[in-house]
Structures are given as C-alpha cells and as structure tokens.
Design a protein around this motif. Sequence first.
Motif, mmCIF file in Angstrom:
data_model
loop_
_atom_site.group_PDB
_atom_site.id
_atom_site.type_symbol
_atom_site.label_atom_id
_atom_site.label_comp_id
_atom_site.label_asym_id
_atom_site.label_seq_id
_atom_site.Cartn_x
_atom_site.Cartn_y
_atom_site.Cartn_z
ATOM 1 N N ARG A 111 0.863 -1.187 0.000
ATOM 2 C CA ARG A 111 0.000 0.000 0.000
ATOM 3 C C ARG A 111 0.895 1.230 0.000
ATOM 4 N NH1 ARG A 111 -3.978 -2.849 -1.296
ATOM 5 N NH2 ARG A 111 -5.220 -3.863 0.288
ATOM 6 N N LEU A 170 -5.006 -5.363 8.794
ATOM 7 C CA LEU A 170 -4.326 -6.181 7.785
ATOM 8 C C LEU A 170 -4.364 -5.550 6.401
ATOM 9 C CD1 LEU A 170 -3.350 -9.276 7.038
ATOM 10 C CD2 LEU A 170 -5.682 -9.452 6.282
ATOM 11 N N THR A 171 -5.527 -5.011 6.041
ATOM 12 C CA THR A 171 -5.670 -4.451 4.692
ATOM 13 C C THR A 171 -4.805 -3.207 4.500
ATOM 14 O OG1 THR A 171 -7.646 -3.440 5.576
ATOM 15 C CG2 THR A 171 -7.979 -5.311 4.153
ATOM 16 N N HIS A 184 2.271 -7.090 7.471
ATOM 17 C CA HIS A 184 1.260 -7.691 6.598
ATOM 18 C C HIS A 184 1.447 -9.201 6.523
ATOM 19 C CE1 HIS A 184 -0.229 -8.763 2.435
ATOM 20 N NE2 HIS A 184 -1.311 -8.355 3.054
ATOM 21 N N ARG A 215 -1.324 -11.926 7.718
ATOM 22 C CA ARG A 215 -1.907 -12.843 6.728
ATOM 23 C C ARG A 215 -1.705 -14.292 7.144
ATOM 24 N NH1 ARG A 215 -3.845 -11.525 1.467
ATOM 25 N NH2 ARG A 215 -3.786 -13.714 0.925
ATOM 26 N N MET A 260 -11.504 -9.315 9.879
ATOM 27 C CA MET A 260 -12.313 -10.263 9.121
ATOM 28 C C MET A 260 -13.747 -9.742 8.985
ATOM 29 S SD MET A 260 -10.068 -12.326 8.339
ATOM 30 C CE MET A 260 -10.685 -13.785 7.574
ATOM 31 N N GLY A 297 -15.145 -8.865 5.337
ATOM 32 C CA GLY A 297 -16.011 -9.910 4.791
ATOM 33 C C GLY A 297 -17.496 -9.621 4.763
ATOM 34 N N THR A 342 -23.132 -9.767 -2.422
ATOM 35 C CA THR A 342 -23.250 -10.919 -3.327
ATOM 36 C C THR A 342 -24.601 -11.610 -3.143
ATOM 37 O OG1 THR A 342 -20.876 -11.211 -3.070
ATOM 38 C CG2 THR A 342 -22.060 -13.002 -4.132
ATOM 39 N N VAL A 376 -11.824 -12.267 -9.144
ATOM 40 C CA VAL A 376 -12.714 -11.532 -8.220
ATOM 41 C C VAL A 376 -12.210 -11.600 -6.783
ATOM 42 C CG1 VAL A 376 -14.830 -11.757 -9.576
ATOM 43 C CG2 VAL A 376 -14.349 -13.411 -7.789
ATOM 44 N N TRP A 377 -11.306 -12.524 -6.492
ATOM 45 C CA TRP A 377 -10.759 -12.616 -5.133
ATOM 46 C C TRP A 377 -9.455 -11.841 -5.013
ATOM 47 C CZ3 TRP A 377 -14.553 -14.461 -2.411
ATOM 48 C CH2 TRP A 377 -15.430 -15.373 -2.986
ATOM 49 N N ARG A 430 -2.079 -9.905 -2.009
ATOM 50 C CA ARG A 430 -3.259 -9.313 -1.369
ATOM 51 C C ARG A 430 -4.517 -10.126 -1.625
ATOM 52 N NH1 ARG A 430 -2.462 -5.261 2.409
ATOM 53 N NH2 ARG A 430 -0.432 -4.457 1.923
ATOM 54 N N CYS A 436 -7.695 -12.449 -1.539
ATOM 55 C CA CYS A 436 -8.593 -12.570 -0.383
ATOM 56 C C CYS A 436 -8.314 -13.817 0.465
ATOM 57 C CB CYS A 436 -10.029 -12.629 -0.901
ATOM 58 S SG CYS A 436 -11.237 -12.800 0.404
#
Length: 507
Positions: free
Chosen positions: A129, A144-145, A152, A156, A329, A333, A340, A427-428, A433, A435
């Motif tokens: 980042r 984490l993000t 990191h 993870r 999380m 999430g 979705t 998409v993940w 990084r 998911c």
Amino acid sequence: VPVPEDIYRLALFFLMTQIEYCFINMESLATPRRVERDYAVLLVLGASTVALLLSRSKGPLPPGPMALPLLGNLPQMPRSEEWNTYAEWAEKYGDITYLTIFGKPMIILNSLKVVRALMNERSANYSNRPYSAMNEFCGLTWILTNADGEAHRIRRSVVQRYFSGLAAVKHRSHQQDEARVLANNLLKSPELIELHLKGHAASSILLGAYGFRVEGAKDSLVQQMDETFEHGNRFPGFASFLLEKIPAMRNYPRWMPFSGFRAYGDLVTRIFQAIRADPYERTMKLIASGKAAPSFVSTSLDDLAAETSLSDKEREERVELIKDCACVMYGAGTDSSTATMGTFCMILALHPEILKRAQEELDKVTGGERLPTFDDERDLPYIDALFWETLRLIFRDPTVFTNPDQFRPDRFLGEKGKQCRDVLTLVWGMGRRACPGRQLAEASLFITMATIASCFDITPKSTDPLPQLEFSSGFIRRPKLFPVNITPRSSKWKEILEREVLPAVYS
Ligand code: HEM
C-alpha cells in the motif's frame, strides 16, 4: 520556488476543509469554534507548498484523460456506474489509464492481461500500500488491509492458518446453520430482506472469528462496527488529502486555528480501538462462562497458552495480534458477502427460469424432502454455476466473457466452465493481497444460495415496468435492492424449513 498553482491548491484545501466541517456532525467532539487567524494560514500554506513541490512525481506515466491544473481529473470522474467510463477509457487509452485527483495519482487496470501481469506475476512490486499518513494519524496501521511488509505477512499467515484451505472446512457447520436461520428470517419477514442479509453475513463471520452469533443487523455490535467504518469514510476528504501530502500535519498544534481535524482524528482512533476491543471482550466473557463456541479467537488463545516459552511481553503482543486479525475479518467480509447475496436474490426475481432450473436440480438431490447440505455439493453443478455467474457480474471484459451484461450461469458448466472459473479467481484479488477469506466466502455463499433457492419463489413486487438490476458506485459494488415477494414454494417447504431451522437456532 512555489508556483501559484500550488498556493491556490493549498488555499483551496483549507477552504474546503472548513466548509466540510460545517457539514459533518461535530457535536460529539464538543470542540469550541476556533478563531481563524490569517498568519496561521500563511505559515501552513508556505510549509505545505514546499512539501508539495518536493513530493512531485517525475518520470513517464501511462496515458489518460487530460488533467486540469488544480483539480486533476476530478471533473471527468464518473459519479455513477464508473465501470462504463473506465471501459470507454480502456478503448481510448489502452489497458492502463492514469489519472490524478488533487495531485493524488490513480491507476486503473482495465484488462485481465494487465491485472495478471502486474498484480500476480509482479505481485512483489505492486502489493504494497502507498504510505498513508492518514492511517497513521487515525491509528489504523494495525489493520491487515493497510499493513505492509513484515506486519502484513505476519497478519496474513495468522488469518490464513485459521480461515483458509482445510481450516475453512471447520466453519461449514455454522455456515449451514446460518443459511437456515437466514431462510427462516426471510420466511417470517421477507420485507426486511436487506437487514436479514446483512445480519446473516455478520453472524457467519462473527461466529468464525469470535465464536458468537448476533440476532441480526440491529445488534448493537453490528451497528457499532458499521458506524465505525462509516466514521472512517466521513473524515473530511480535503483534510485527509492535506495529511497525506504533508504528514507533519499530524502534529499540528491543537491550539492553532483549523485544528478541528485533530479532534476528529482522536475520535476515529478511539472508536476503532473500541471495535477492536469490544467483540474480543465479549468472547472473553463467553470463555470465562464456558459458553464460547470454538472460534479464531478462542483457538488462537489456546495455542498461545500452549506456548510456554514466551515472555509476558511476547504474550501481550500476540494477544494484540489476535485482536487485529479477528476485527479485520468482519470489516473485510461482511459487506462483500451481503452484496453478493443481495445480487443473487435480485437475479432470481428477474429470472424465474433460472430459479426453476436450480430448484429442479436441488429437488433431484434432496428428493424435495429436506434442505441441502454441503454433502450435496458435488451433485449441484448448476447451483455452483449460479454462484460463479453471480460473482462474475463484476467482471465485464467482453474479450473474456461474451455479452458480459447477460446473466448466463451456463458459462460455468462443462469443460469450458472450468476455464471460466480459472479466469474468475480474479474476483478474489491476486498475488499477496488475494482474499484470505475466499474459501470461507465460497462455502458460505454456496450453501446459502442453495438453501434460499430450495425454499422460496422470489418475484418482483411490481412488473410494470420490470425492475432493472442496478448497482451503487464505490469500493464494493452493491446491488440496489428492489421490492420483492419471497414466498415458500409450498406449505411443505414452509414445514421443512421450520423443522430444520430449529436445531440451527438452538445448537
Ligand atoms: C463475496 C465475497 C468476497 C469477495 C468478492 C472478496 C474479495 C476480495 C478482494 C478482491 C480482495 C483483495 C483486495 C486488494 O487487492 O487489496 C480481498 C481482500 C481481503 N478479503 Fe475478501 N472478499 C470476500 C469475502 C471475504 C470474507 C468473507 C472475508 C473474511 C471472513 C474476507 C477477508 C479479506 C481480507 C482480510 C482481505 C485483505 C487481504 C490483504 O490485504 O492481504 N473477504 N477480498
């Protein structure tokens, strides 16, 4: 030498920061209105201009729309359905588009080819980042993000050990239960679909991370978490920009004029610390009373207790790490899963033929006598295809998926379907990084989709005109839910659901 453009730019930031503060709710800060003094503005303007000049980027850049001197590409930025504008830019400028907004660079990767090349094959170069003074200012470097490098990597690996691969399978029992609870809630109050979907996603993740479920989206903890993330987003944009450009501003004296942003920073820091501590405390109370379900927190604490060689300081650090990882999380999430499932329900309402085909497949496997379970997974290829096509909707490269605006689960069936799935791992996210909640999300979404399709017919409340599936803009592409009827397929299905939800609720 400062150029007029820089001075104007900074003057504008200050002005806009003050205007923004008039619009945000500052009551909770109880900050008295400060006297604005010209000399302070001049002082900061001078220092800021030097910092801005020093931070100017040089070197060749990818093509993009012409930027204006002060605003950059702000006027050209789409206000809605940004993916259409990005697609137009891809036609014009190629796969990589470069933009700036108030001097902040932004790069849009517009094809699968470049995403793979940069984010996967050269993940080591592009996964960090950019340094964010703003995150530091609000005490958010532990997330984490936001973390980089060693911080990191450690976070993870902690998260993956409990949520990825084989470990994800342990969550299946509560994921199946939560799918049934959602179906039961939709049976009782279908008009509250939005709240139920949110409550379902929150509960599923909190169970995995902390070992407790919540009664729904109105639970105080869910609201507290949502408000916290909302607060983070409401930090005045111009103040945040200024901080990024001139990190020393985080030490701006509180007694100076225009220092309201420091009080706001304190508030954000406090509330983020609270959502890190509060759910953890709830788990500790459950552990103490012997009522805690196994979770990431409880298992990690058990592992920690078994490590006898650690010093007190190391133990304290490990507890902090556990708090960091559990909290992220929920943040990462919940909204993605809710969006979705919302998309899925709207799609079923718009495509009765797809819902019918799904129900036929499910009935073949369950005999129409019970709700689906994870053991049925391999016999439900159409439900699986439906799951993938729902995720695919955010991926619209026509060179990869023809007619990307059409909803066609068949893309994911048969031999060709396997290739489509490989592509859709996009998409993940990719590389370092990608998911870490992927397996968890895949399983939860699959069983929830299968359960909903088994029990209900879903139709739009109004068909004249037929509603369109539209999405909001932003980091997560959320569906705009239109009113739908959700009714049990028959009285038999109502009984099945009522019978099978009981063990889920009370276990
Ligand atoms: C439909 C569901 C989901 C989708 C589409 C999704 C997608 C993604 C994507 C694209 C990224 C990468 C972002 C980036 O490149 O910076 C990501 C990161 C992440 N996701 Fe998910 N996700 C989903 C569900 C979940 C769930 C259920 C969890 C946890 C329970 C989760 C936890 C995370 C975390 C912690 C990260 C940050 C990883 C890092 O920065 O190293 N996600 N997700």
